[in-house]
Write an enzyme that holds these catalytic residues in place. Structure first.
Site, PDB file in Angstrom:
ATOM      1  N   LYS A 191       0.829  -1.198   0.000  1.00  0.00           N
ATOM      2  CA  LYS A 191       0.000   0.000   0.000  1.00  0.00           C
ATOM      3  C   LYS A 191       0.871   1.259   0.000  1.00  0.00           C
ATOM      4  O   LYS A 191       0.454   2.300  -0.468  1.00  0.00           O
ATOM      5  CB  LYS A 191      -1.003  -0.018   1.141  1.00  0.00           C
ATOM      6  CG  LYS A 191      -0.434  -0.004   2.512  1.00  0.00           C
ATOM      7  CD  LYS A 191      -1.557   0.062   3.527  1.00  0.00           C
ATOM      8  CE  LYS A 191      -0.974   0.221   4.899  1.00  0.00           C
ATOM      9  NZ  LYS A 191      -1.949   0.188   5.951  1.00  0.00           N
ATOM     10  N   ARG A 192       2.092   1.110   0.490  1.00  0.00           N
ATOM     11  CA  ARG A 192       3.001   2.263   0.453  1.00  0.00           C
ATOM     12  C   ARG A 192       3.354   2.661  -0.976  1.00  0.00           C
ATOM     13  O   ARG A 192       3.561   3.816  -1.276  1.00  0.00           O
ATOM     14  CB  ARG A 192       4.271   1.981   1.243  1.00  0.00           C
ATOM     15  CG  ARG A 192       3.961   2.052   2.679  1.00  0.00           C
ATOM     16  CD  ARG A 192       4.958   2.042   3.717  1.00  0.00           C
ATOM     17  NE  ARG A 192       4.239   2.070   4.978  1.00  0.00           N
ATOM     18  CZ  ARG A 192       3.457   1.087   5.435  1.00  0.00           C
ATOM     19  NH1 ARG A 192       3.314   0.007   4.731  1.00  0.00           N
ATOM     20  NH2 ARG A 192       2.828   1.200   6.577  1.00  0.00           N
TER      21      ARG A 192
END
Ligand code: GLU
Length: 504
Positions: free
Chosen positions: A262-263
């Site tokens: 998700k980063r």
């Protein structure tokens, strides 16, 4: 036997696109075989409970069009479908395993566990596990006498139940994607099956529930492959080998640098979750494909071919086509690289393919959010038809089509000013007068009047078109300018040209 598959998320956060792909492959497989798709909520780890996460999963599946046949909200014959509500049924299976000698009670305290890790720590083994070596010196029912165990249990001494991994076995199974996979049991620790709070761990619950829910095929992410030997043994020890589902471990989805995280989304500016998710603890927002303006048809199509093909070059599929051609054996075993540009290409293709009446339903909320009244649905559909080729993400429709409903808020006059002359201004002043007299307001009459006046004034029409466009649209975009004039109507066209002239 009818095919039954399951998606078994732990409600701990947003739904990553890898998770949605897992759902999708389960769903396609079930539907291809006329079977059932079960959604089971695996919420036995209460320390990881996240409020809102379960509802979020339902919303995502709904948006994607991947409705389960059975789930906590779609009744079915094998409920409850939330593991926390099944708590009481797991203990007896764990006790059966103890009685058969395949599992044992472990009474070790936190301090004793820490001491074991400290004592066994070496350079090669920096984090020792509770395994066949360690268990020999611990406070468990393998080392205590029956009376001691009985006594501890009677006194309600906190304890867990652990699986007893064989010291020296090789286990194998045939994965539907990877083929034969083998494991050395001696390398796997004695996983906890039942926790001190009476809750099963994932390992016990997943096997018991796959059995009780008559699951025939289980497809999950490859991060679960290391757990497979524990599950294989549980199927065997509980005497259910004949019913073990066929497994497939789906490869990872890769981002620009290794496993897609998700980063990566925040770093590279693309969505990673199906829908927006705000972590209730940190308030951190992870963007979703839905909010970014993807059509579910495009999102699903893109995910389906991320690691799977039907053996041809075909890329665009409807859900029905996917169901007809999906074959789990054709999923590649290597990781699939996610490409955001390609994802946008799919969306653009689907924008062009979808019937305008369907597209409208997915777009009107974007107009509403921008304060644009699109209650005239016939007009909105006409606008969508006119601008859809220029739109990649759904919010593009507001930019590309908003001016049909509302005068632009700002005009890009800097694009006009350098070549603006008194003659051109005079042209527009007179053109407005001509426009007011046009009887049949349609492209040809508006355009002919424009060309005739330009010819009379010896100005090339090409030089006047850009200013006209900026006056009506606000910027250098949009479909044919006379088409725009026809659509917005005489009064509005006159008004916009007059307003722009007042600024030039
Ligand atoms: N509860 C597991 C998860 O959160 C499910 C793994 C499986 O499908 O066996 O992904």
């Amino acid at each position: 036997m009818s095919v039954r598959v399951r998606f078994a998320p732990s409600p701990t956060g947003g739904l990553h696109l890898g998770g949605v792909r897992t759902v999708l492959y389960n769903y396609l497989f079930a539907k291809h075989h006329g079977g059932e798709f079960v959604l089971r909520i695996e919420d036995t780890d209460q320390t990881r409970f996240v409020p809102g996460a379960e509802e979020y999963i339902f919303n995502c599946l709904k948006w994607c069009g991947l409705e389960p046949d059975e789930s906590p909200v779609h009744n079915g014959p094998y409920g409850p479908y939330r593991q926390s509500e099944r708590k009481e049924m797991y203990r007896s299976y764990a006790e059966t395993l103890v009685a058969r000698g395949f599992a044992y009670y472990a009474f070790d305290t936190k301090e004793e566990l820490e001491k074991m890790r400290e004592d066994l720590k070496t350079e090669e083994n920096p984090s020792p596990q509770y395994d066949h070596r360690a268990r020999k010196n611990m406070r468990n029912s393998l080392n205590l006498t029956d009376d001691e165990v009985k006594d501890l249990l009677e006194k309600n001494t906190p304890h867990v139940i652990r699986i007893k991994m064989p010291e020296n076995d090789v286990l194998s199974f045939t994965d539907m994607i990877r083929g034969e996979v083998s494991f050395q049991t001696g390398l796997v620790d004695d996983k906890v099956l039942l926790k001190a709070d009476g809750m099963p761990t994932y390992h016990l619950a997943v096997v018991v529930d796959d059995y009780l829910m008559k699951i025939t095929h289980a497809f999950r992410g490859e991060e679960w492959l290391p757990s497979a030997p524990v599950h294989l043994l549980l199927w065997k020890y509980l005497g259910w080998d004949a019913y073990m589902p066929q497994w497939a471990h789906l490869p990872l989805i890769l981002g620009p640098s290794g496993k897609l995280s998700k980063r990566d989304g925040a770093k590279y500016g693309f969505p990673v979750f199906a829908m927006n998710w705000t972590d209730p603890k940190t308030n951190e927002l992870t963007e979703g494909f839905f909010e970014k303006g993807f059509l579910p048809e495009a999102f699903i199509n893109m995910l389906a071919v991320l690691g799977w093909n039907d053996g041809t070059e075909k890329e665009l599929y409807t859900m029905d086509e996917l169901i007809a051609s999906f074959d789990i054996k054709r999923v590649h075993s290597a990781g699939a690289k996610f490409d955001y540009e390609k994802a946008k290409w799919f969306n653009h293709e689907w924008i062009k393919r979808l019937p305008v009446s369907d597209l409208r339903l997915q777009i009107d909320s974007y107009f509403a959010a921008s304060g644009i009244d699109v209650s005239d649905t016939a007009k909105l559909e006409k606008v969508i038809e006119l601008v859809k080729d220029r739109c990649t993400l759904l919010p593009d429709f507001v930019q590309q089509g908003g001016f049909f409903f509302k005068a632009p808020e700002s005009l890009e006059l800097d694009a006009v000013k350098p070549k603006w002359t008194e003659e051109k201004k005079q042209f527009f002043v007179e053109y407005v007068d001509v426009l007011k007299t046009i009887g049949t307001w349609e492209i040809t009459t508006i355009e002919n009047a424009f060309k005739e006046l330009a010819a009379a004034k010896a100005i090339k029409p090409g030089e006047l078109q850009l200013p006209m466009r900026i006056m009506l649209v606000g910027g250098k975009f949009g479909p044919a300018v006379f088409q725009i004039a026809e659509m917005i109507g005489k009064e509005e066209t006159v008004k916009r040209v007059e307003f722009a002239l007042s600024l030039l």
